[in-house]
Design a protein around this motif. Structure first.
Motif, short mmCIF file in Angstrom:
data_model
loop_
_atom_site.label_atom_id
_atom_site.label_comp_id
_atom_site.label_asym_id
_atom_site.label_seq_id
_atom_site.Cartn_x
_atom_site.Cartn_y
_atom_site.Cartn_z
N ASN A 213 -0.32 4.51 -0.92
CA ASN A 213 -0.76 3.19 -0.15
C ASN A 213 -1.88 3.29 0.63
OD1 ASN A 213 0.32 0.87 0.89
ND2 ASN A 213 1.10 1.57 2.70
N GLY A 214 -2.29 4.67 1.09
CA GLY A 214 -3.31 4.93 1.55
C GLY A 214 -4.63 4.32 0.80
N ILE A 215 -4.54 4.93 -0.55
CA ILE A 215 -5.70 4.30 -1.46
C ILE A 215 -5.83 2.85 -1.62
CG2 ILE A 215 -6.69 4.68 -3.60
CD1 ILE A 215 -5.24 7.36 -3.86
N LEU A 216 -4.43 2.35 -1.97
CA LEU A 216 -4.32 0.89 -1.94
C LEU A 216 -5.07 0.09 -0.97
CD1 LEU A 216 -1.01 0.59 -3.93
CD2 LEU A 216 -3.43 0.03 -5.07
N THR A 217 -4.49 0.47 0.16
CA THR A 217 -4.63 -0.36 1.45
C THR A 217 -6.13 -0.03 1.87
OG1 THR A 217 -2.87 0.20 2.30
CG2 THR A 217 -3.98 -0.45 4.13
N SER A 218 -6.73 1.00 1.63
CA SER A 218 -8.23 1.19 1.92
C SER A 218 -9.10 0.25 1.00
CB SER A 218 -8.59 2.53 2.09
OG SER A 218 -8.44 3.20 0.47
N ILE A 219 -8.55 0.06 -0.29
CA ILE A 219 -9.47 -0.91 -1.35
C ILE A 219 -8.77 -2.22 -0.87
CG2 ILE A 219 -9.70 -1.55 -3.70
CD1 ILE A 219 -8.81 1.71 -4.39
N LEU A 220 -7.46 -2.62 -0.78
CA LEU A 220 -7.06 -3.93 -0.83
C LEU A 220 -7.31 -4.82 0.59
CD1 LEU A 220 -4.00 -3.81 -3.11
CD2 LEU A 220 -6.29 -4.54 -3.75
N ALA A 221 -7.04 -3.89 1.77
CA ALA A 221 -6.91 -4.59 3.03
C ALA A 221 -8.30 -5.37 3.29
CB ALA A 221 -6.85 -3.52 4.13
N PRO A 222 -9.38 -5.04 2.93
CA PRO A 222 -10.56 -5.89 3.22
C PRO A 222 -10.53 -7.16 2.32
CG PRO A 222 -11.34 -3.75 2.99
CD PRO A 222 -9.91 -3.91 2.75
N ILE A 223 -9.92 -7.04 0.78
CA ILE A 223 -9.70 -8.15 -0.03
C ILE A 223 -8.92 -9.22 0.56
CG2 ILE A 223 -9.50 -8.71 -2.37
CD1 ILE A 223 -10.46 -5.85 -3.23
N ILE A 224 -7.64 -8.44 0.81
CA ILE A 224 -6.48 -9.25 1.20
C ILE A 224 -6.92 -10.26 2.53
CG2 ILE A 224 -4.17 -9.40 2.40
CD1 ILE A 224 -3.69 -6.75 0.73
N LEU A 225 -7.59 -9.46 3.61
CA LEU A 225 -8.19 -10.02 4.80
C LEU A 225 -9.06 -11.09 4.28
CD1 LEU A 225 -8.36 -7.16 7.11
CD2 LEU A 225 -6.80 -9.11 7.46
N ARG A 226 -9.91 -11.15 3.43
CA ARG A 226 -10.79 -12.08 3.03
C ARG A 226 -10.15 -13.44 2.79
NH1 ARG A 226 -14.41 -10.35 -1.25
NH2 ARG A 226 -14.56 -8.36 0.07
N PHE A 227 -8.78 -13.39 2.00
CA PHE A 227 -8.11 -14.33 1.52
C PHE A 227 -7.44 -15.00 2.64
CE2 PHE A 227 -8.30 -12.67 -2.87
CZ PHE A 227 -8.80 -13.83 -3.65
N LEU A 228 -6.98 -14.19 3.61
CA LEU A 228 -6.34 -14.72 5.06
C LEU A 228 -7.26 -15.40 6.00
CD1 LEU A 228 -3.56 -11.69 5.28
CD2 LEU A 228 -2.96 -13.97 4.13
N MET A 229 -8.37 -15.08 5.84
CA MET A 229 -9.40 -15.45 6.84
C MET A 229 -9.24 -17.11 7.19
SD MET A 229 -11.07 -13.79 8.68
CE MET A 229 -11.37 -12.14 9.13
N PRO A 230 -9.05 -18.01 6.19
CA PRO A 230 -9.05 -19.12 6.67
C PRO A 230 -7.85 -19.75 7.37
CG PRO A 230 -9.18 -19.04 4.12
CD PRO A 230 -9.00 -17.59 4.78
N TYR A 231 -6.86 -18.68 7.31
CA TYR A 231 -5.58 -18.93 8.23
C TYR A 231 -5.64 -18.37 9.62
CZ TYR A 231 -3.37 -19.85 3.64
OH TYR A 231 -2.95 -20.58 2.53
N LEU A 232 -6.59 -17.57 9.85
CA LEU A 232 -7.08 -17.04 11.19
C LEU A 232 -7.57 -17.80 12.04
CD1 LEU A 232 -7.13 -13.14 10.26
CD2 LEU A 232 -5.24 -14.34 10.70
N ASP A 233 -8.40 -18.81 11.40
CA ASP A 233 -9.37 -19.60 12.58
C ASP A 233 -8.43 -20.66 13.14
OD1 ASP A 233 -11.69 -17.87 12.07
OD2 ASP A 233 -11.98 -18.99 10.08
#
Lengths: 233, 114
Positions: A213-233
């Motif tokens: 999960n450490g590896i996956l999160t470090s790779i995926l968190a920035p990508i997932i956040l990019r997809f979620l960004m529209p919902y954060l504004d």
């Protein structure tokens, strides 16, 4: 009075508090007898009462912080020694970790948004399920606030290790490997510690969960956040 | 036995991770790349387990104390933490329950089908 904020003395104080916390934990298994919590609470109060700014404590703390990164590199060893077990189950492990990682990041971000958190807080929460060194690195790379991340990682670790096994027993998740992996995935080192108390086998799989999960999160968190960004504004 | 050699290997892997980050600007922490590098070197038998075992066991066993200074740093953030205490608590706790459940149930389901 100045001596009480001397870096060497603060370093001594930190080490002693942690060693004392370790001693208490070995004597009695009580969730608040956690060396990290004991050191943290005492040191924060110490600094507040004596009016010592964090920058001054950091003079001592940096020598301890320094070992965060090498300790992550060292996690290669359990990954290597348990590789025979992991290899046989690579598909179920990776798929369940992937599901846990995505659910973890997406749910914490959306829940924080719905309960009215500011964006920098939301970003700090995203890597909460992985062990502190990795979470801090991820937090920095996505422009979160590392200290809030550290606090949430602790809360996640303590809470997950307290309720994790109860949740799984209530929801018919009975396979020892599944339980171990879920503990490590959700609550990193503290979940692994709890699983180690049950048995070595649980603990081994929990550490696999923590590492993956450490590896996956470090790779995926920035990508997932990019997809979620529209919902954060 | 040879502690300096062990330190050199661990920091060598970490430095390699830093190099990759420096060259590619990839958003993965250097320490994770360092960990995968060390794992690869062990798999390829370039580095033997006993060359890194002692120091690694020490670092992993005592990982907890590396948590302490970042937690003390919370002093700096009491203000914004207390303002968002409810979202932080609700999101962290509920999401942790979800992760335990989803990971466990997925693994058990796939393993039973195997």
């Amino acid at each position: 009075m100045n001596y009480l904020s001397n870096p060497v003395f603060l370093l001594f104080l930190t080490l002693t508090l942690y060693a004392f916390g370790n001693y208490l934990t070995s004597k009695r298994k009580w969730i608040l007898f956690n060396p990290i919590i004991i050191s943290m609470v005492v040191l924060i109060n110490y600094c507040l009462v004596l009016n010592i700014p964090y920058e001054q404590y950091k003079e001592a703390g940096q020598y301890i912080d320094f070992f965060l990164q090498p300790s992550i590199v060292a996690l290669a060893i359990p990954l290597y020694t348990q590789w025979e077990h992991i290899k046989k189950q690579l598909f179920p492990i990776i798929t369940s970790q992937l599901a846990g990682c995505i659910v973890g990041v997406v749910s914490v971000v959306l829940l924080a948004k719905w309960t009215g958190a500011e964006n920098d807080i939301i970003l700090s929460l995203a890597p909460k399920s992985v062990s502190t060194p990795i979470a801090l690195e991820v937090s920095k790379s996505i422009h979160g606030i590392p200290s809030i991340t550290a606090a949430c990682v602790m809360m996640t670790g303590i809470f997950g290790s307290m309720v994790g096994f109860h949740i799984m027993n209530l929801s018919q998740i009975s396979n020892p490997m599944s339980q171990g992996i879920a503990m490590g995935t959700a609550s990193h080192a503290l979940g692994t510690l709890k699983a180690m108390e049950v048995s070595k086998k649980y603990g081994a799989f929990a550490s696999v969960g923590m590492i993956f999960n450490g590896i996956l999160t470090s790779i995926l968190a920035p990508i997932i956040l990019r997809f979620l960004m529209p919902y954060l504004d | 036995m040879n502690s300096i050699k062990q330190l050199a290997i661990i920091f060598g892997c970490l430095a390699f991770g830093e190099l990759i980050v420096y060259l590619t600007h990839v958003k993965i922490p250097a320490s994770i790349i360092g960990m995968l590098t060390l794992w690869g070197l062990l798999q390829l038998k370039i580095i033997r387990l006993k060359d890194v075992e002692g120091l690694s066991a020490f670092l992993i066993k005592n990982m907890g104390i590396f948590f302490v200074p970042p937690c003390v740093a919370m002093i700096n953030y009491f203000g914004i933490m207390s303002k968002s205490l409810v979202p932080i608590l609700v999101a962290t706790l509920a999401s942790t329950i979800l992760v335990v459940f989803v990971t466990g149930i997925t693994h058990q389901f796939l393993r039973n089908r195997q």
